[in-house]
Design an enzyme around this catalytic site. Structure first.
Site, PDB file in Angstrom:
ATOM      1  N   GLU A  64      15.053  -6.720  -7.620  1.00 58.05           N
ATOM      2  CA  GLU A  64      15.932  -7.244  -6.580  1.00 58.05           C
ATOM      3  C   GLU A  64      16.181  -6.217  -5.476  1.00 58.05           C
ATOM      4  O   GLU A  64      16.146  -6.536  -4.278  1.00 58.05           O
ATOM      5  CB  GLU A  64      17.269  -7.678  -7.187  1.00 58.05           C
ATOM      6  CG  GLU A  64      17.168  -8.870  -8.123  1.00 58.05           C
ATOM      7  CD  GLU A  64      16.831  -8.462  -9.547  1.00 58.05           C
ATOM      8  OE1 GLU A  64      16.444  -7.292  -9.759  1.00 58.05           O
ATOM      9  OE2 GLU A  64      16.936  -9.314 -10.445  1.00 58.05           O
ATOM     10  N   PRO A 273       4.708   0.670 -19.891  1.00 60.51           N
ATOM     11  CA  PRO A 273       5.776  -0.200 -20.400  1.00 60.51           C
ATOM     12  C   PRO A 273       6.812  -0.499 -19.330  1.00 60.51           C
ATOM     13  O   PRO A 273       7.091   0.319 -18.451  1.00 60.51           O
ATOM     14  CB  PRO A 273       6.379   0.607 -21.546  1.00 60.51           C
ATOM     15  CG  PRO A 273       6.059   2.034 -21.221  1.00 60.51           C
ATOM     16  CD  PRO A 273       4.758   2.016 -20.475  1.00 60.51           C
ATOM     17  N   GLY A 313       8.252   4.665 -11.864  1.00 59.22           N
ATOM     18  CA  GLY A 313       7.899   4.596 -10.452  1.00 59.22           C
ATOM     19  C   GLY A 313       6.470   4.960 -10.115  1.00 59.22           C
ATOM     20  O   GLY A 313       6.172   5.252  -8.959  1.00 59.22           O
ATOM     21  N   GLU A 314       5.555   4.920 -11.089  1.00 65.34           N
ATOM     22  CA  GLU A 314       4.170   5.308 -10.830  1.00 65.34           C
ATOM     23  C   GLU A 314       3.190   4.140 -10.977  1.00 65.34           C
ATOM     24  O   GLU A 314       1.976   4.363 -11.003  1.00 65.34           O
ATOM     25  CB  GLU A 314       3.748   6.433 -11.769  1.00 65.34           C
ATOM     26  CG  GLU A 314       4.454   7.745 -11.510  1.00 65.34           C
ATOM     27  CD  GLU A 314       3.788   8.906 -12.228  1.00 65.34           C
ATOM     28  OE1 GLU A 314       3.378   9.861 -11.549  1.00 65.34           O
ATOM     29  OE2 GLU A 314       3.671   8.850 -13.468  1.00 65.34           O
ATOM     30  N   LEU A 340       2.036 -10.315  -7.851  1.00 68.32           N
ATOM     31  CA  LEU A 340       1.568  -9.982  -6.505  1.00 68.32           C
ATOM     32  C   LEU A 340       1.500  -8.477  -6.269  1.00 68.32           C
ATOM     33  O   LEU A 340       0.920  -8.043  -5.285  1.00 68.32           O
ATOM     34  CB  LEU A 340       2.453 -10.644  -5.453  1.00 68.32           C
ATOM     35  CG  LEU A 340       2.281 -12.158  -5.334  1.00 68.32           C
ATOM     36  CD1 LEU A 340       3.004 -12.673  -4.108  1.00 68.32           C
ATOM     37  CD2 LEU A 340       0.810 -12.543  -5.251  1.00 68.32           C
ATOM     38  N   GLU A 341       2.095  -7.679  -7.151  1.00 64.97           N
ATOM     39  CA  GLU A 341       1.958  -6.223  -7.004  1.00 64.97           C
ATOM     40  C   GLU A 341       0.495  -5.797  -7.123  1.00 64.97           C
ATOM     41  O   GLU A 341      -0.001  -5.068  -6.251  1.00 64.97           O
ATOM     42  CB  GLU A 341       2.846  -5.516  -8.030  1.00 64.97           C
ATOM     43  CG  GLU A 341       4.325  -5.678  -7.737  1.00 64.97           C
ATOM     44  CD  GLU A 341       5.216  -5.045  -8.779  1.00 64.97           C
ATOM     45  OE1 GLU A 341       6.411  -4.824  -8.488  1.00 64.97           O
ATOM     46  OE2 GLU A 341       4.731  -4.763  -9.891  1.00 64.97           O
TER      47      GLU A 341
END
Length: 430
Positions: A64, A273, A313-314, A340-341
């Site tokens: 979000e 994960p 964050g990788e 969509l990533e």
């Protein structure tokens, strides 16, 4: 139940529970789910309102809050003097939001943790910040917070709204409260027509469906130096990525790896994960397969079967590294993660049978030939091998997925224009 008794009951229950919340917050601190230095923000403290026009935006968790970034970019270009107060509810979302906030927006943005839905807490928060308008994302329907904002004449929008059939049944048990909560919003824009219809039934008669703001996000970033290092470590091996996996999926991915190496020479399977703190548990479950853990500072070697990327964050790195990506949360009845990533980064998409969190976009991807459905470990291995050994097939998948991803590119501008109607005319604001 009429609106007043329902709202009063919620307010009374929240007030009664308030003395117990320090114990609950202390437990969350021990679990790493709260920042101990910023617990005052959960009580509405720490206001430091900047001068000028201030828009409050709230995104509870990672997805979000990340979906706010393109919207903020559109708003910033339309209103050069506008400043942003962004609230989130988790430590992870706060960290990733700060990491991915562009420098030009960072200079105009303040982050705080959202106050708990206690009357005194939300009053302190709103009276301290005095936002000119507020935007809440998805399903953040906190009765005390919304009632306090409405009492202060703060115009609110609910964007990217979703309302599952199960949640709708729950709200329908207190129809007065539902009408009161949804009536706090002057603008309600849902992800799908199904969401909009449920919201209209519950008390938001003007709810419309414009699409999913998460689908308009920028491609996930990646450190170029780290990407080169990973490509060197992979040394040309075929790479299958299992992205944002949930409990119950890692063992299925490991089983697929065993089948995959019967079809391909020395494949590498990367598991990212959804919750990195599960890394030690996953490593123990996978057992005898040669495994390296990124959180331990390890890189995949020539004999590594499973590379466990249990860091935060990788994910953008691994979508760029992989030749195919299975999207987690879909081999179990979780509902799947955002497909969509990988589409934005040219990584072929494999999906399990459970994708109800993204029904519309998954249907579009499958119809366009931009994704492949797999039912179990054997099918995952079979389809991954087919994609990893055929550049033409991989290209057809990625080209079709990219076209679907591009269709949401205009949504941030459309939403920004709608939000502007909640703010004072630009000349008045100046």
């Amino acid at each position: 139940m009429s609106p007043a008794p329902a709202a009063w009951a919620w307010r009374a229950a929240a007030t009664a529970l308030a003395p117990l919340l320090p114990l609950w917050l202390a437990r969350r601190v021990r679990l790493g789910k709260e920042d101990p230095s910023r617990l005052g923000e959960r009580r509405g403290e720490g206001a430091d309102r900047p001068p000028g026009e201030l828009l409050w935006l709230h995104g509870a968790s990672v997805g979000e809050s990340q979906s706010l970034l393109p919207l903020m970019g559109s708003l910033a270009s339309r209103r050069p003097g506008l400043r942003f107060l962004v609230t989130t509810g988790t430590v992870t979302s706060a960290r990733l939001f700060a990491d991915r906030l562009p420098a030009d927006l960072a200079a105009r943005t303040v982050h705080r943790y959202v106050p708990l839905d206690i009357p005194s807490h939300v009053a302190r928060f709103l009276d301290g910040w005095r936002p000119d308008a507020g935007v809440l994302v998805e399903s953040e329907l906190w009765p005390n917070l919304l009632a306090a904002a409405k009492a202060r004449n703060i115009p609110l929008a609910l964007l990217n709204a979703r309302m599952s059939a199960r949640s709708a049944r729950g709200w329908a048990m207190a129809p007065g409260l539902a009408r009161r909560v949804l009536g706090s919003f002057r603008l309600v824009v849902a992800q799908t027509e199904e969401d909009a219809a449920r919201l209209r039934t519950l008390g938001a008669p003007g709810a419309e469906a414009w699409g999913n703001l998460k689908f308009a996000a920028d491609p996930l970033p990646a450190d170029p130096v780290a990407l080169v290092a990973l490509r060197d470590a992979a040394a040309g091996r075929p790479v299958l990525l299992a992205a944002q996996t949930h409990p119950g999926e890692e063992l299925q991915v490991a089983a697929a790896h065993l089948l995959l190496r019967e079809r391909l020479p020395n494949p590498l399977t990367v598991i990212v994960p959804r919750h990195p703190e599960r890394g030690p548990t996953i490593a123990a479950e996978i057992g005898p397969l040669p495994l390296a853990r990124r959180a331990a500072g390890e890189m995949p070697g020539p004999d590594t079967a499973i590379y466990l990327a249990d860091t935060l964050g990788e994910l953008g790195l691994f979508y760029r590294l992989a030749g195919a990506a299975f999207i987690g949360g879909s081999l179990i009845p979780h509902g799947g993660q955002n497909p969509l990533e990988p589409a934005r980064l040219g990584c072929p998409i494999l999906l399990g049978p459970h994708t109800h969190n993204f029904t519309a976009i998954v249907d579009a991807l499958l119809e366009a030939g931009g994704a492949i459905r797999v039912g179990d470990s054997a099918a995952l291995a079979e389809q991954a091998a087919a994609v990893l050994t055929s550049r033409n097939r991989a290209r057809r998948l990625t080209d079709a997925a990219a076209r679907i991803a591009a269709q949401s590119g205009t949504l941030p501008d459309r939403l920004a224009a709608a939000i502007e109607t909640l703010l004072a005319p630009a000349g008045d604001a100046a």
